[in-house]
Enzyme design. Structure first.
Site, PDB file in Angstrom:
ATOM      1  CE  LYS A 101      -3.914  -4.107   1.216  1.00  0.00           C
ATOM      2  NZ  LYS A 101      -4.748  -3.236   2.046  1.00  0.00           N
ATOM      3  CB  CYS A 115      -2.177  -2.963   5.327  1.00  0.00           C
ATOM      4  SG  CYS A 115      -3.924  -2.462   5.239  1.00  0.00           S
ATOM      5  CG  ASP A 158      -2.000  -1.108   1.140  1.00  0.00           C
ATOM      6  OD1 ASP A 158      -1.977  -1.900   0.182  1.00  0.00           O
ATOM      7  OD2 ASP A 158      -2.825  -1.203   2.073  1.00  0.00           O
TER       8      ASP A 158
HETATM    9  C1  VGL Z   1      -4.679   0.602   5.728  1.00  0.00           C
HETATM   10  C2  VGL Z   1      -6.206   1.531   7.151  1.00  0.00           C
HETATM   11  C3  VGL Z   1      -7.208   1.306   6.255  1.00  0.00           C
HETATM   12  C4  VGL Z   1      -3.250   0.235   5.446  1.00  0.00           C
HETATM   13  C5  VGL Z   1      -5.683   0.373   4.809  1.00  0.00           C
HETATM   14  O1  VGL Z   1      -2.865   0.113   4.274  1.00  0.00           O
HETATM   15  O2  VGL Z   1      -2.481   0.063   6.426  1.00  0.00           O
HETATM   16  N1  VGL Z   1      -4.952   1.172   6.888  1.00  0.00           N
HETATM   17  N2  VGL Z   1      -6.935   0.720   5.081  1.00  0.00           N
END
Ligand code: VGL
Ligand code: ZN
Length: 199
Positions: free
Chosen positions: A104, A152, A19
Site C-alpha cells: 500500500k 494504519c 506493516d
Molecule cells: C504508518 C505512518 C505513515 C503505519 C504508515 O504503518 O502506521 N504510519 N505510514
C-alpha cells in the site's frame, strides 16, 4: 502473556498483520514505533494458530516511492520511511510470513488503510486488492494486529468494519506511534465508535 485473550480462528476469519516492517519495528528504523518488535512473538503465534485452523493470514507492507507528499521532505507529515526496495520497507526478519503480502502507498498516496489509499492531491481512492482477496476466500471476520495502532491499524480496522467485516483489534499485538499526544486514545475511541471490538 497468560492474560492474552485467545482468538478463535476458523476458515472465515483473517488475521491481518499491518506493516511489521523494519522502519516501524526495528529500533533503528526511520519511523520506529516504541516496542514494535515486542508484538512479533504474539503475531507469529496467532498466525500459526490461524494457519492450523484453516484461517487466512495476510500481511500489509507500506511501500512508498522515494518522493511523495506523504513525507516531510515533500510537505507531508512523516519522515521518509518504507521506501520500496530498501531495508526499512522489508518485513521484519523475525516475522513468520504465512500468507499473501499486500502493498500500500505504492503510488505516492497516503495508504494508511490496508484496503484503500487516498491520493493526497486528487483525493482519489485506490484499492489495494485486500478486500477482493478476503472476499474470494469467504472471509467474514477480520482480526487486526501490527503497527502503528493509532495510524494504519486504526484505518485498516475502521475500513474493514465499513466493508462489512466483523472486526477485532488485539491491542497487545499492536503499539501506537503517538505522533501527537492523545492520538492513541483518540484512535481507540474512533475504532470503538466505528464498531470495531478492542480486546
Ligand atoms: C504508518 C505512518 C505513515 C503505519 C504508515 O504503518 O502506521 N504510519 N505510514
Ligand atoms: Zn507510510
Amino acid at each position: 502473556m497468560a492474560d492474552t485473550p485467545t482468538i478463535q480462528f476458523d476458515p472465515a476469519t483473517a488475521l491481518v498483520v499491518v506493516d511489521v516492517q523494519n522502519d516501524f519495528a526495528d529500533p533503528g528504523g526511520a519511523l520506529y514505533v516504541a516496542g514494535g518488535e515486542e508484538t512479533i512473538p504474539l503475531v507469529n503465534r496467532l498466525a500459526a494458530e490461524a494457519e492450523a485452523a484453516g484461517a487466512t493470514a495476510v500481511y500489509t507492507q507500506d511501500w512508498h516511492p522515494e518522493r511523495t507528499p506523504h513525507f516531510d521532505t515533500d510537505g507531508g507529515p512523516w519522515p521518509v520511511h518504507c521506501v520500496r526496495g530498501t531495508w526499512g520497507a522489508e518485513l521484519h526478519p523475525e516475522l513468520d510470513v504465512r500468507g499473501p503480502v499486500v502493498r500500500k502507498g505504492t503510488g505516492g498516496e497516503d495508504g494508511y488503510s490496508g484496503f484503500h489509499a487516498r491520493d493526497p492531491q486528487s483525493g482519489e481512492e485506490i484499492d489495494t486488492g485486500l478486500h477482493a482477496l478476503l472476499a474470494e476466500r469467504g472471509i467474514r471476520r477480520v482480526v487486526v494486529v501490527g503497527l502503528a495502532r493509532d495510524v494504519c491499524v486504526k484505518e485498516t480496522a475502521i475500513d474493514a468494519r465499513r466493508l462489512g467485516y466483523e472486526t477485532e483489534v488485539l491491542l497487545e499485538g499492536t503499539r501506537p506511534v503517538e505522533a501527537e499526544p492523545g492520538a492513541d486514545e483518540r484512535a481507540r475511541r474512533e475504532m470503538g465508535e466505528a464498531g470495531v471490538t478492542l480486546r
